[in-house]
Write a protein that holds these residues in place. Structure first.
Motif: not given
Length: 323
Positions: A261-272, A274-279, A287-295
Motif C-alpha cells: 500500500y505504501e508504494n501505491a500511496n507514494r505514486l498517488r501523492a505524486r500524481l495528485a 493531475l486530478g482526482d487520484t485514488r487507490i 493476491t491483494q493489489y492497490f491500483r492507482v488511478r486518475v479519474g
C-alpha cells in the motif's frame, strides 16, 4: 560539356528520388504495422509469432502468451490505408475481415471484443501489432468497427477477452504451417493430434481385459465460434452477439498496481496535481493489489490528455481502462 552537365544533373536527380523513396519507406506510423506494398494481391498465410519486447515513443511493450487475458480499454479501428498490406505475423490484412491488432497478445489468437456502450460483441482474429497510441487497447478492422457500432465515432469503450482453447488451436495450426489443413487436427492443448502406430493384438491367457483410454479429442474452433478455415486460417464469421453490460463504464487512467500500500500511496501523492487520484484495492486470485488511478474522466479525449501527462512523469506503464 553541356551534354555531360545535363547527364550529371539527371544522375543526381535520380539519386535524390531514390533517397526520398527510401526515406518514405522508413517513415514511422502510430498505426498497426505496414510492411508490404499496398495493392499486392499475393496470398499471405502468415505464421505464429509472439516477438521480443519493443519500445514505441518511450513506452515498452512485452509480448507473451497469455491465454487468461481479459482487460478493458478504448478500441480504435483501421482500414483503407492498410488494406492488402502485410500484418506483423505475415498475413494479408483485409479491412472486411474480422481481425485486429494488439500490443502484446500472440499472433494469431482469437478474442471476444465487447462494446461496453451498446453490448454488441464479436470474435476477431489478432494478427497484427498495434495500436501504438498508449490510450488504445486494440485496433480493429473496419468491418469490426462497423459491427460493434463505432465506425463513425472512431473509438469505443471495450472489453477484450482471449478465447483460450480456440487461441491455442489457431496458434498450433499457424506454428505448424498447416496451410490448407483444418485446425481440427490440433488437440485442445495445442499439440498435434497423436497418431498411434499399428500393431498386432496380443492376448494373454487369464489376463484381464485391457483398460480402454479415450482418445484425446481434436479441437475445432468452429465448434464454439462461428467461422471457417480458409487457406489454413480460421476466420471468425460476422456474427454479433448481445452481451449484458453494466452501463457504459467510467474511464480512468491507471498508473500502476502494487501489492504494498505504501508504494501505491507514494505514486498517488505524486500524481495528485493531475486530478482526482485514488487507490482502488482489488483481489487477483489470492493476491491483494492497490491500483492507482486518475479519474473518472468524462471523455476519451480527456483520458488521452491525462495519460500523456502521467507518462511524462516517467510512469511508462500507465494505461486507459474502463471500469
Amino acid at each position: 560539356m553541356a551534354g555531360k552537365f545535363r547527364a550529371s544533373n539527371l544522375v543526381n536527380t535520380l539519386l535524390v528520388a531514390v533517397a526520398i523513396a527510401a526515406l518514405s519507406g522508413c517513415a514511422g506510423t502510430s498505426s498497426p504495422s505496414k510492411t508490404a506494398g499496398q495493392g499486392s494481391t499475393k496470398s499471405a498465410i502468415g505464421g505464429y509469432k509472439i516477438g521480443e519486447p519493443y519500445q514505441v515513443k518511450g513506452v515498452w511493450y512485452y509480448p507473451k502468451e497469455d491465454f487468461r487475458y481479459d482487460d478493458t480499454g478504448i478500441a480504435s479501428w483501421y482500414g483503407p490505408g492498410f488494406h492488402a498490406e502485410t500484418t506483423a505475423n505475415g498475413e494479408r490484412f483485409d479491412q472486411n475481415e474480422l481481425t485486429g491488432a494488439h500490443k502484446t497478445l500472440p499472433m494469431p489468437s482469437l478474442v471476444r471484443v465487447t462494446n461496453l456502450e451498446n453490448g454488441r460483441s464479436i470474435i476477431v482474429r489478432i494478427n497484427d501489432r498495434g495500436p501504438f497510441m498508449p490510450g488504445r487497447i486494440v485496433d480493429l478492422s473496419r468491418r469490426g468497427a462497423q459491427l460493434l457500432g463505432f465506425e463513425e465515432q472512431g473509438s469505443a469503450k471495450v472489453r477484450v477477452t482471449v478465447l483460450a482453447d480456440e487461441s491455442r488451436a489457431v496458434a498450433a495450426a499457424a506454428r505448424a504451417g498447416q496451410a490448407g489443413v483444418d485446425v481440427s487436427r490440433v488437440s485442445p492443448d495445442g499439440a498435434p493430434v497423436p497418431m498411434a502406430a499399428p500393431r498386432g493384438v496380443v492376448q494373454v491367457e487369464g489376463a484381464k481385459a485391457p483398460v480402454q483410454f479415450a482418445e484425446r479429442r481434436p479441437f475445432d474452433p468452429s465448434e464454439t465460434v462461428p467461422g471457417a478455415t480458409v487457406d489454413g486460417r480460421f476466420m471468425p464469421a460476422a456474427v454479433v452477439a448481445a452481451m449484458p453490460v453494466r452501463g457504459a463504464g467510467r474511464i480512468y487512467v491507471q498508473a500502476g498496481a502494487f501489492t504494498v500500500y505504501e508504494n501505491a500511496n507514494r505514486l498517488r501523492a505524486r500524481l495528485a496535481a493531475l486530478g482526482d487520484t485514488r487507490i482502488d484495492p482489488a483481489m487477483v486470485g489470492d493476491t491483494q493489489y492497490f491500483r492507482v488511478r486518475v479519474g473518472p474522466l468524462g471523455t476519451v479525449e480527456a483520458a488521452d490528455q491525462v495519460l500523456t501527462q502521467v507518462i511524462d512523469t516517467g510512469v511508462n506503464g500507465a494505461r486507459v481502462i474502463v471500469d
